[in-house]
Enzyme design. Structure first.
Site, PDB file in Angstrom:
ATOM      1  N   LYS A  76       0.874  -1.185   0.000  1.00 15.52           N
ATOM      2  CA  LYS A  76       0.000   0.000   0.000  1.00 15.52           C
ATOM      3  C   LYS A  76       0.902   1.222   0.000  1.00 15.52           C
ATOM      4  O   LYS A  76       2.009   1.189   0.558  1.00 15.52           O
ATOM      5  CB  LYS A  76      -0.867   0.001   1.264  1.00 15.52           C
ATOM      6  N   GLY A 175     -24.839   2.364   6.033  1.00 14.99           N
ATOM      7  CA  GLY A 175     -24.125   2.984   4.912  1.00 14.99           C
ATOM      8  C   GLY A 175     -24.785   2.592   3.605  1.00 14.99           C
ATOM      9  O   GLY A 175     -24.981   1.404   3.336  1.00 14.99           O
ATOM     10  N   GLY A 177     -23.790   3.518   0.261  1.00 18.61           N
ATOM     11  CA  GLY A 177     -22.886   4.071  -0.750  1.00 18.61           C
ATOM     12  C   GLY A 177     -22.807   3.184  -1.980  1.00 18.61           C
ATOM     13  O   GLY A 177     -23.739   2.424  -2.283  1.00 18.61           O
ATOM     14  N   VAL A 179     -21.051   0.468  -2.830  1.00 11.71           N
ATOM     15  CA  VAL A 179     -21.140  -0.989  -2.688  1.00 11.71           C
ATOM     16  C   VAL A 179     -22.558  -1.380  -2.272  1.00 11.71           C
ATOM     17  O   VAL A 179     -23.149  -2.320  -2.816  1.00 11.71           O
ATOM     18  CB  VAL A 179     -20.106  -1.517  -1.666  1.00 11.71           C
TER      19      VAL A 179
HETATM   20  P1  NAD Z   1     -18.963   4.964  -0.227  1.00 13.11           P
HETATM   21  O1  NAD Z   1     -18.185   6.120   0.259  1.00 13.11           O
HETATM   22  O2  NAD Z   1     -19.565   5.005  -1.580  1.00 13.11           O
HETATM   23  O3  NAD Z   1     -20.163   4.646   0.808  1.00 13.11           O
HETATM   24  C1  NAD Z   1     -20.044   4.739   2.176  1.00 13.11           C
HETATM   25  C2  NAD Z   1     -21.354   5.332   2.689  1.00 13.11           C
HETATM   26  O4  NAD Z   1     -21.356   5.305   4.112  1.00 13.11           O
HETATM   27  C3  NAD Z   1     -21.560   6.790   2.277  1.00 13.11           C
HETATM   28  O5  NAD Z   1     -22.828   6.915   1.659  1.00 13.11           O
HETATM   29  C4  NAD Z   1     -21.486   7.565   3.584  1.00 13.11           C
HETATM   30  O6  NAD Z   1     -22.327   8.691   3.591  1.00 13.11           O
HETATM   31  C5  NAD Z   1     -21.945   6.506   4.569  1.00 13.11           C
HETATM   32  N1  NAD Z   1     -21.538   6.712   5.955  1.00 13.11           N
HETATM   33  C6  NAD Z   1     -20.371   7.206   6.436  1.00 13.11           C
HETATM   34  N2  NAD Z   1     -20.373   7.192   7.781  1.00 13.11           N
HETATM   35  C7  NAD Z   1     -21.565   6.657   8.166  1.00 13.11           C
HETATM   36  C8  NAD Z   1     -22.139   6.350   9.404  1.00 13.11           C
HETATM   37  N3  NAD Z   1     -21.531   6.617  10.551  1.00 13.11           N
HETATM   38  N4  NAD Z   1     -23.369   5.794   9.427  1.00 13.11           N
HETATM   39  C9  NAD Z   1     -24.031   5.521   8.267  1.00 13.11           C
HETATM   40  N5  NAD Z   1     -23.521   5.790   7.046  1.00 13.11           N
HETATM   41  C10 NAD Z   1     -22.301   6.340   7.000  1.00 13.11           C
HETATM   42  O7  NAD Z   1     -18.022   3.694  -0.043  1.00 13.11           O
HETATM   43  P2  NAD Z   1     -18.165   2.267  -0.705  1.00 13.11           P
HETATM   44  O8  NAD Z   1     -17.257   2.209  -1.865  1.00 13.11           O
HETATM   45  O9  NAD Z   1     -19.595   1.894  -0.845  1.00 13.11           O
HETATM   46  O10 NAD Z   1     -17.490   1.370   0.436  1.00 13.11           O
HETATM   47  C11 NAD Z   1     -18.194   1.033   1.608  1.00 13.11           C
HETATM   48  C12 NAD Z   1     -17.248   0.331   2.566  1.00 13.11           C
HETATM   49  O11 NAD Z   1     -16.715  -0.832   1.956  1.00 13.11           O
HETATM   50  C13 NAD Z   1     -16.030   1.176   2.982  1.00 13.11           C
HETATM   51  O12 NAD Z   1     -15.694   0.850   4.293  1.00 13.11           O
HETATM   52  C14 NAD Z   1     -14.935   0.679   2.052  1.00 13.11           C
HETATM   53  O13 NAD Z   1     -13.664   0.840   2.599  1.00 13.11           O
HETATM   54  C15 NAD Z   1     -15.303  -0.786   1.935  1.00 13.11           C
HETATM   55  N6  NAD Z   1     -14.821  -1.416   0.702  1.00 13.11           N
HETATM   56  C16 NAD Z   1     -15.180  -0.917  -0.511  1.00 13.11           C
HETATM   57  C17 NAD Z   1     -14.728  -1.524  -1.671  1.00 13.11           C
HETATM   58  C18 NAD Z   1     -15.116  -1.011  -3.037  1.00 13.11           C
HETATM   59  O14 NAD Z   1     -14.896  -1.718  -4.020  1.00 13.11           O
HETATM   60  N7  NAD Z   1     -15.714   0.161  -3.148  1.00 13.11           N
HETATM   61  C19 NAD Z   1     -13.896  -2.654  -1.589  1.00 13.11           C
HETATM   62  C20 NAD Z   1     -13.563  -3.158  -0.329  1.00 13.11           C
HETATM   63  C21 NAD Z   1     -14.035  -2.535   0.811  1.00 13.11           C
END
Ligand code: NAD
Length: 346
Positions: A76, A175, A177, A179
């Site tokens: 990383k 959350g 978002g 995913v």
């Molecule tokens: P994203 O930023 O699109 O979505 C995260 C969502 O969580 C956002 O809508 C945000 O407003 C919300 N949020 C933040 N704090 C919050 C809280 N306290 N309570 C409720 N909602 C809250 O991110 P993503 O890409 O959907 O990823 C989601 C999680 O999965 C993250 O932890 C990320 O590290 C992990 N992840 C993502 C991927 C990927 O391919 N995108 C891969 C592995 C792990």
């Protein structure tokens, strides 16, 4: 996950006065293959904080690649500074540092670094993966992650409820978002009920409209009567304060570092809750990108997604072994990941 400097194969500090670049490239392990992991740009409060983040994240990548059966190690990189410091010259300089490592470390996207930035980095090194829109690119990882979490959730349900069907089960999703919206599509098709929350009310409204979920407040999510709690926002959401409130029989979600501490894994087990270890269930994005460079013929969506579906088997193996050995699934996942790395070193 404890950190000891002796665990790391190579840590490189990259400083360039002219461009203002201050970066760290951490290579945790190359036992299974090149150390792959995204580059994060963040306004760290100190160099120590940046180093800790780079070390922690690179070690996590080793475990994620190993448990997923990938022939990749873990690495990383972090660039210190606010996004306003980002210039094409700084990114190109970072690319030069990556290139000096000769492929030992391969970079990709992470927080603060997007595809246009990777393009700049790629002007100086071929060791870059996951540029959206490029020929043979694996593209946006979120749908792949969502597909993997969905498959892993089904495998967890099989252990918790005796069937891998999610039909009629209630899932509390923290959350909404990128995913989560991918997961909602699969969950809606299967007939699961979703209670969801987000700090952004607009996302709750969107999920209600698009998928008929029930929206609740950010804090209320922990108190819902549900079958599966699905952390899909930030890390550490399963902790000493929230765990007693979680009524689910299983925890399965996309977020990284869901358990606030190693000890909480034991507490989860004692409460009879089945936990799908985060780095195993959310590896779909990494597996997707693997198909970009490590699979003959290059990226193919269907082939990548049928590979990602194997996350169900990984979760099944972890939960089966955890039951047989009476250990927290988080401990078993670590052991399985470490065993594969150790065997590769022999
Ligand atoms: P994203 O930023 O699109 O979505 C995260 C969502 O969580 C956002 O809508 C945000 O407003 C919300 N949020 C933040 N704090 C919050 C809280 N306290 N309570 C409720 N909602 C809250 O991110 P993503 O890409 O959907 O990823 C989601 C999680 O999965 C993250 O932890 C990320 O590290 C992990 N992840 C993502 C991927 C990927 O391919 N995108 C891969 C592995 C792990």
């Amino acid at each position: 996950m404890s950190l000891s400097v002796r665990d790391f194969e190579q840590v490189t500090f990259c400083n360039d006065e002219k461009t203002g670049l201050q970066a760290i490239i951490a290579v945790h392990s190359t036992a299974l293959g090149p150390a792959v992991g995204g580059c994060r740009m963040w306004d760290y409060a100190s160099s120590e904080e940046a180093l800790t983040d780079a070390l922690r994240l690179s070690k996590g990548m080793t475990y994620k690649a190993s448990i997923s059966g990938l022939n990749w190690g873990g690495g990383k990189s972090v660039i210190v500074g606010p996004a306003s410091k980002k210039t094409p010259e700084l990114l190109a300089k970072f690319g030069e540092f990556v290139n000096r490592l000769g492929g030992v470390y391969v970079t990709a996207k992470d927080v603060g670094i997007g595809s246009p930035d990777l393009k700049q980095i790629k002007t100086k090194t071929p060791h870059v993966l996951g540029i959206d829109g490029e020929a043979k690119s694996s593209g946006d990882p979120s749908p792949a992650t969502a597909w993997g979490v969905y498959q892993g959730m089904k495998a967890t349900a099989k252990h918790a409820f005796g069937t891998d069907s999610l039909k009629g089960l209630t899932i509390a999703m923290q959350g909404l978002g990128a995913v989560s919206f991918g997961m909602l599509e699969h969950l809606a098709k299967e007939g699961a009920k979703v209670i969801g929350t987000d700090i952004d009310p607009a996302k709750i409204e969107k999920a209600k409209k698009q998928y008929g979920i029930t929206g609740v407040g950010v804090e209320e999510i922990y108190d819902q009567t549900c079958d599966i709690f699905s952390p899909c926002a930030l890390g550490s959401s399963v902790n000493v304060v929230t765990l007693p409130r979680i009524k689910a029989k299983a925890i399965a979600g996309a977020a990284n570092n869901q358990l606030a501490t190693d000890e909480i894994g034991l507490e989860v087990m004692k409460r009879g809750i089945l936990y799908a270890p985060d780095y195993a269930i959310n590896a779909g994005g990494l597996m997707n990108i693997y198909h970009e460079s490590m699979v003959d013929g290059g990226y193919n969506h269907d082939r990548a997604f049928s590979h990602i579906a194997k996350i169900a088997q990984t979760i099944d193996q972890i939960l089966t072994r955890a039951k047989a050995e009476n250990l927290p699934s988080s401990v078993v996942a670590d052991r399985m990941a470490e065993e594969r790395v150790k065997n590769a070193r022999r």
